[in-house]
Design a protein around this motif. Sequence first.
Motif, PDB file in Angstrom:
ATOM      1  N   VAL A  89       3.023   5.000  -7.882  1.00 21.41           N
ATOM      2  CA  VAL A  89       4.171   4.383  -8.550  1.00 21.41           C
ATOM      3  C   VAL A  89       4.511   3.143  -7.726  1.00 21.41           C
ATOM      4  O   VAL A  89       4.463   3.172  -6.494  1.00 21.41           O
ATOM      5  CB  VAL A  89       5.364   5.366  -8.597  1.00 21.41           C
ATOM      6  CG1 VAL A  89       6.625   4.684  -9.110  1.00 21.41           C
ATOM      7  CG2 VAL A  89       5.011   6.583  -9.433  1.00 21.41           C
ATOM      8  N   ARG A  90       4.844   2.049  -8.407  1.00 22.28           N
ATOM      9  CA  ARG A  90       5.157   0.795  -7.719  1.00 22.28           C
ATOM     10  C   ARG A  90       6.633   0.437  -7.881  1.00 22.28           C
ATOM     11  O   ARG A  90       7.154   0.468  -8.993  1.00 22.28           O
ATOM     12  CB  ARG A  90       4.296  -0.343  -8.273  1.00 22.28           C
ATOM     13  CG  ARG A  90       2.834  -0.183  -7.981  1.00 22.28           C
ATOM     14  CD  ARG A  90       1.970  -1.259  -8.632  1.00 22.28           C
ATOM     15  NE  ARG A  90       2.190  -1.488 -10.049  1.00 22.28           N
ATOM     16  CZ  ARG A  90       1.756  -0.704 -11.032  1.00 22.28           C
ATOM     17  NH1 ARG A  90       1.094   0.397 -10.753  1.00 22.28           N
ATOM     18  NH2 ARG A  90       1.988  -1.000 -12.293  1.00 22.28           N
ATOM     19  N   VAL A  91       7.263   0.086  -6.769  1.00 26.71           N
ATOM     20  CA  VAL A  91       8.650  -0.362  -6.784  1.00 26.71           C
ATOM     21  C   VAL A  91       8.693  -1.711  -6.075  1.00 26.71           C
ATOM     22  O   VAL A  91       8.223  -1.835  -4.945  1.00 26.71           O
ATOM     23  CB  VAL A  91       9.586   0.642  -6.061  1.00 26.71           C
ATOM     24  CG1 VAL A  91      11.032   0.164  -6.123  1.00 26.71           C
ATOM     25  CG2 VAL A  91       9.452   2.037  -6.654  1.00 26.71           C
ATOM     26  N   VAL A  92       9.224  -2.717  -6.759  1.00 20.93           N
ATOM     27  CA  VAL A  92       9.345  -4.054  -6.177  1.00 20.93           C
ATOM     28  C   VAL A  92      10.827  -4.399  -6.133  1.00 20.93           C
ATOM     29  O   VAL A  92      11.514  -4.371  -7.154  1.00 20.93           O
ATOM     30  CB  VAL A  92       8.568  -5.104  -7.008  1.00 20.93           C
ATOM     31  CG1 VAL A  92       8.759  -6.502  -6.427  1.00 20.93           C
ATOM     32  CG2 VAL A  92       7.087  -4.751  -7.066  1.00 20.93           C
ATOM     33  N   LEU A  93      11.313  -4.717  -4.937  1.00 22.43           N
ATOM     34  CA  LEU A  93      12.716  -5.047  -4.720  1.00 22.43           C
ATOM     35  C   LEU A  93      12.780  -6.522  -4.343  1.00 22.43           C
ATOM     36  O   LEU A  93      12.145  -6.933  -3.365  1.00 22.43           O
ATOM     37  CB  LEU A  93      13.288  -4.178  -3.602  1.00 22.43           C
ATOM     38  CG  LEU A  93      13.056  -2.679  -3.818  1.00 22.43           C
ATOM     39  CD1 LEU A  93      12.139  -2.125  -2.762  1.00 22.43           C
ATOM     40  CD2 LEU A  93      14.356  -1.953  -3.858  1.00 22.43           C
TER      41      LEU A  93
END
Length: 154
Positions: A63-67
């Motif tokens: 899963v990818r999370v970009v902040l």
Amino acid sequence: MATVELLFSALPEHVRTARLVAAAVARRAGVDEAVLDEVRLAVGEACSRAVGLHVSQGISSPVRVVLTEDEKKFSIEVADDAPRATTVALATAGSAASGAAGPSRGVDEAGGDSEDDMGLAVISGLVDDVEVTAGESGGLIRMSWPTTTAPSVP
């Protein structure tokens, strides 16, 4: 513009880590302290949704999370690799994709999963600026919050 990218295995125990990272980066970006619980909850819902989709479809990719910290807003994108046959879109007021004064929902022709719909409803209740898209290559939830910036000195 500062960006933090987080990749994690689709395991429920990693959702808590994603929430903690999101809250820490949001705080550093200047998101109001009163909104940090909403950030944590929205990221938790989005990540739990992505993990559930990966697990149910046997997808091994992370899963990818970009902040992203921008000048006036803090944005989070949560992406999954679970393909959907049709595009599902949800945008709320304030979203560039919306242009409407209130919630605007695209309807999944297959009827959608009620648990998935509940998660999206929770997210849209927590975040004023949210966009959800899904297609053959996976899904993406984009959320953003305003940041408080110190007044500039002339």
